[in-house]
Design a protein around this motif. Structure first.
Motif, PDB file in Angstrom:
ATOM      1  N   THR A 132       0.747  -0.744   0.011  1.00 47.52           N
ATOM      2  CA  THR A 132      -0.374   0.357  -0.452  1.00 47.52           C
ATOM      3  C   THR A 132       0.652   1.354  -0.044  1.00 47.52           C
ATOM      4  O   THR A 132       0.440   2.050  -0.557  1.00 47.52           O
ATOM      5  N   ILE A 133       1.952   1.350   0.690  1.00 48.58           N
ATOM      6  CA  ILE A 133       2.571   2.572   0.354  1.00 48.58           C
ATOM      7  C   ILE A 133       3.722   2.560   0.023  1.00 48.58           C
ATOM      8  O   ILE A 133       3.577   3.489  -1.347  1.00 48.58           O
ATOM      9  N   TRP A 134       3.977   1.482  -1.094  1.00 48.17           N
ATOM     10  CA  TRP A 134       4.868   1.276  -2.094  1.00 48.17           C
ATOM     11  C   TRP A 134       3.942   1.985  -3.279  1.00 48.17           C
ATOM     12  O   TRP A 134       3.839   2.467  -3.927  1.00 48.17           O
ATOM     13  N   SER A 135       2.396   1.365  -3.423  1.00 45.67           N
ATOM     14  CA  SER A 135       1.692   2.279  -4.110  1.00 45.67           C
ATOM     15  C   SER A 135       1.499   3.762  -4.439  1.00 45.67           C
ATOM     16  O   SER A 135       1.092   4.481  -5.120  1.00 45.67           O
ATOM     17  N   ALA A 136       1.127   3.938  -2.985  1.00 45.23           N
ATOM     18  CA  ALA A 136       1.130   5.508  -2.420  1.00 45.23           C
ATOM     19  C   ALA A 136       2.375   6.652  -3.347  1.00 45.23           C
ATOM     20  O   ALA A 136       2.425   7.334  -4.457  1.00 45.23           O
ATOM     21  N   ASP A 137       3.674   5.772  -2.850  1.00 50.90           N
ATOM     22  CA  ASP A 137       4.875   6.021  -2.569  1.00 50.90           C
ATOM     23  C   ASP A 137       5.124   6.234  -5.033  1.00 50.90           C
ATOM     24  O   ASP A 137       5.672   7.961  -5.096  1.00 50.90           O
ATOM     25  N   ARG A 138       4.299   5.023  -5.514  1.00 53.87           N
ATOM     26  CA  ARG A 138       5.219   5.298  -6.964  1.00 53.87           C
ATOM     27  C   ARG A 138       4.083   6.055  -7.629  1.00 53.87           C
ATOM     28  O   ARG A 138       4.860   7.330  -8.811  1.00 53.87           O
ATOM     29  N   ALA A 139       2.638   6.191  -7.206  1.00 53.18           N
ATOM     30  CA  ALA A 139       2.015   7.801  -7.833  1.00 53.18           C
ATOM     31  C   ALA A 139       2.764   9.363  -8.033  1.00 53.18           C
ATOM     32  O   ALA A 139       2.280   9.502  -8.004  1.00 53.18           O
ATOM     33  N   HIS A 140       2.847   9.482  -6.102  1.00 51.78           N
ATOM     34  CA  HIS A 140       3.619  10.531  -6.085  1.00 51.78           C
ATOM     35  C   HIS A 140       4.702  10.919  -6.879  1.00 51.78           C
ATOM     36  O   HIS A 140       5.175  12.281  -7.793  1.00 51.78           O
ATOM     37  N   VAL A 141       5.520   9.959  -7.015  1.00 54.89           N
ATOM     38  CA  VAL A 141       7.018   9.461  -7.522  1.00 54.89           C
ATOM     39  C   VAL A 141       7.075   9.780  -9.424  1.00 54.89           C
ATOM     40  O   VAL A 141       7.773  10.595  -9.877  1.00 54.89           O
ATOM     41  N   ASN A 142       6.003   8.691  -9.628  1.00 53.94           N
ATOM     42  CA  ASN A 142       5.618   8.825 -10.963  1.00 53.94           C
ATOM     43  C   ASN A 142       4.519  10.076 -11.848  1.00 53.94           C
ATOM     44  O   ASN A 142       5.104   9.834 -12.478  1.00 53.94           O
ATOM     45  N   LEU A 143       4.593  10.017 -10.821  1.00 50.16           N
ATOM     46  CA  LEU A 143       2.701  11.394 -11.539  1.00 50.16           C
ATOM     47  C   LEU A 143       2.616  12.075 -11.089  1.00 50.16           C
ATOM     48  O   LEU A 143       1.978  13.038 -11.277  1.00 50.16           O
ATOM     49  N   ASN A 144       3.305  12.925 -10.083  1.00 52.84           N
ATOM     50  CA  ASN A 144       2.989  14.081  -8.683  1.00 52.84           C
ATOM     51  C   ASN A 144       2.101  14.201  -8.497  1.00 52.84           C
ATOM     52  O   ASN A 144       1.771  15.185  -8.471  1.00 52.84           O
ATOM     53  N   VAL A 145       1.591  12.960  -8.745  1.00 52.61           N
ATOM     54  CA  VAL A 145       0.588  13.151  -7.371  1.00 52.61           C
ATOM     55  C   VAL A 145       0.736  13.332  -6.128  1.00 52.61           C
ATOM     56  O   VAL A 145       1.183  12.860  -5.284  1.00 52.61           O
ATOM     57  N   ASN A 146      -0.360  14.552  -5.768  1.00 53.62           N
ATOM     58  CA  ASN A 146      -0.407  14.062  -4.143  1.00 53.62           C
ATOM     59  C   ASN A 146      -1.958  13.046  -3.499  1.00 53.62           C
ATOM     60  O   ASN A 146      -2.348  13.172  -3.519  1.00 53.62           O
ATOM     61  N   VAL A 147      -0.840  12.717  -2.774  1.00 56.62           N
ATOM     62  CA  VAL A 147      -1.498  11.251  -1.592  1.00 56.62           C
ATOM     63  C   VAL A 147      -1.426  11.701  -0.409  1.00 56.62           C
ATOM     64  O   VAL A 147      -1.442  12.040   0.561  1.00 56.62           O
ATOM     65  N   SER A 148      -3.309  12.155  -0.066  1.00 55.15           N
ATOM     66  CA  SER A 148      -3.702  11.867   1.337  1.00 55.15           C
ATOM     67  C   SER A 148      -4.642  10.574   2.134  1.00 55.15           C
ATOM     68  O   SER A 148      -4.900  10.162   0.841  1.00 55.15           O
ATOM     69  N   SER A 149      -4.366  10.818   3.192  1.00 55.86           N
ATOM     70  CA  SER A 149      -5.033   9.581   3.600  1.00 55.86           C
ATOM     71  C   SER A 149      -6.032   9.727   4.541  1.00 55.86           C
ATOM     72  O   SER A 149      -5.838  10.312   5.134  1.00 55.86           O
ATOM     73  N   VAL A 150      -7.470   9.199   4.988  1.00 52.98           N
ATOM     74  CA  VAL A 150      -8.647   9.559   6.424  1.00 52.98           C
ATOM     75  C   VAL A 150      -8.831   7.942   6.636  1.00 52.98           C
ATOM     76  O   VAL A 150      -8.940   7.012   6.220  1.00 52.98           O
ATOM     77  N   VAL A 167       1.663   6.392   4.013  1.00 49.80           N
ATOM     78  CA  VAL A 167       0.859   6.525   2.489  1.00 49.80           C
ATOM     79  C   VAL A 167       0.735   8.335   2.170  1.00 49.80           C
ATOM     80  O   VAL A 167       1.049   8.712   1.194  1.00 49.80           O
ATOM     81  N   ALA A 168       0.411   8.989   3.772  1.00 51.03           N
ATOM     82  CA  ALA A 168      -0.213  10.612   2.936  1.00 51.03           C
ATOM     83  C   ALA A 168       1.151  11.168   3.471  1.00 51.03           C
ATOM     84  O   ALA A 168       2.224  11.823   2.133  1.00 51.03           O
ATOM     85  N   ARG A 169       2.580  10.521   4.172  1.00 49.92           N
ATOM     86  CA  ARG A 169       3.543  11.083   4.432  1.00 49.92           C
ATOM     87  C   ARG A 169       4.222  10.294   2.770  1.00 49.92           C
ATOM     88  O   ARG A 169       5.125  11.929   2.634  1.00 49.92           O
ATOM     89  N   VAL A 170       4.377   9.582   2.749  1.00 45.89           N
ATOM     90  CA  VAL A 170       5.314   9.106   1.391  1.00 45.89           C
ATOM     91  C   VAL A 170       4.887   9.588   0.311  1.00 45.89           C
ATOM     92  O   VAL A 170       5.422   9.886  -1.390  1.00 45.89           O
ATOM     93  N   GLY A 171       3.214  10.190   0.096  1.00 41.69           N
ATOM     94  CA  GLY A 171       2.635  11.020  -1.006  1.00 41.69           C
ATOM     95  C   GLY A 171       2.471  12.083  -1.043  1.00 41.69           C
ATOM     96  O   GLY A 171       1.948  12.688  -1.727  1.00 41.69           O
ATOM     97  N   GLY A 172       3.596  12.891  -0.352  1.00 41.37           N
ATOM     98  CA  GLY A 172       3.044  14.525   0.082  1.00 41.37           C
ATOM     99  C   GLY A 172       1.969  14.755   0.684  1.00 41.37           C
ATOM    100  O   GLY A 172       1.889  16.278   0.153  1.00 41.37           O
ATOM    101  N   GLY A 173       1.322  14.111   1.010  1.00 43.60           N
ATOM    102  CA  GLY A 173      -0.538  14.488   1.834  1.00 43.60           C
ATOM    103  C   GLY A 173      -0.209  14.537   2.963  1.00 43.60           C
ATOM    104  O   GLY A 173      -0.093  14.780   3.452  1.00 43.60           O
ATOM    105  N   VAL A 174      -1.226  14.759   3.463  1.00 43.28           N
ATOM    106  CA  VAL A 174      -1.999  14.542   4.815  1.00 43.28           C
ATOM    107  C   VAL A 174      -2.240  13.280   5.180  1.00 43.28           C
ATOM    108  O   VAL A 174      -3.021  12.850   5.145  1.00 43.28           O
ATOM    109  N   TYR A 175      -2.584  13.390   6.889  1.00 42.92           N
ATOM    110  CA  TYR A 175      -3.405  11.705   7.257  1.00 42.92           C
ATOM    111  C   TYR A 175      -4.421  12.590   7.968  1.00 42.92           C
ATOM    112  O   TYR A 175      -3.999  13.658   9.514  1.00 42.92           O
TER     113      TYR A 175
END
Length: 192
Positions: A132-150, A167-175
């Motif tokens: 799950t964490i890897w998938s969030a990191d991939r979205a952030h790194v490859n697509l410059n997507v900001n990933v937040s989680s609730v 997920v939020a940390r590696v995705g550049g978002g907030v939790y």
């Protein structure tokens, strides 16, 4: 709030053991609302990576010049993984792991989940959590997507909270965490 800005679109993804339903990016609030009201029912296990991977697929074909976001919500611990590798390191490696060592264990891009055990917080779902964490990191790194989680009703589950905060940390978002409708409304408003 998001659709009040001209040109913005929203997509939806639901998951349990696998990808369950999705709604392509749209600015049609009625269609999005109908999708939620008519097809979204909590059930089954939690293939968190399935949901993030489908969001990745949807955003990979969107306009890269626009800001892109994933807001990921879960009520449970990631206990299904998106890779068929079965012999992986425990979750203790997650803070360093999905991107620095043994990535074949965690780099699953599927939207079909593989079993990791029961849906109980007391089990060690290291590979699923790392995936799950890897998938969030991939979205952030490859697509410059900001990933937040609730997190919804995850207060007593350390591993669920840890996974969602990572997920939020590696995705550049907030939790954010919510335990009732008002807290969830506030969490989504903060992120929006």
């Amino acid at each position: 709030q998001i659709l009040n800005v001209p040109g913005n679109r929203v997509g939806l993804v639901s998951f349990n053991e696998n990808l369950k339903n999705y709604h392509d990016l749209s600015d049609n609030l009625t269609s999005l609302t109908n999708q939620i009201n008519n097809t979204y029912v909590a059930s089954g296990s939690t293939c968190s990576c399935c949901g993030i991977n489908k969001a990745y697929d949807m955003l990979s074909s969107s306009d890269p010049s626009r800001k892109r976001f994933i807001v990921f919500m879960s009520d449970g611990l990631a206990n299904r993984r998106c890779t068929t590798v079965t012999n992986c390191a425990p979750f203790d490696a997650a803070i360093k792991c999905p991107w620095t060592s043994n990535t074949t264990c965690f780099s699953g891009t599927s939207t079909s989940g593989s079993s990791c055990g029961s849906d109980a917080c007391t089990n060690n779902f290291g590979p699923s959590m790392n995936n799950t964490i890897w998938s969030a990191d991939r979205a952030h790194v490859n697509l410059n997507v900001n990933v937040s989680s609730v997190g919804f009703l995850v207060n007593n589950c350390r591993d669920a909270n840890l996974t969602l905060s990572e997920v939020a940390r590696v995705g550049g978002g907030v939790y954010r965490v919510g335990s009732n409708a008002l807290e969830l409304f506030q969490a989504y408003s903060d992120i929006a």
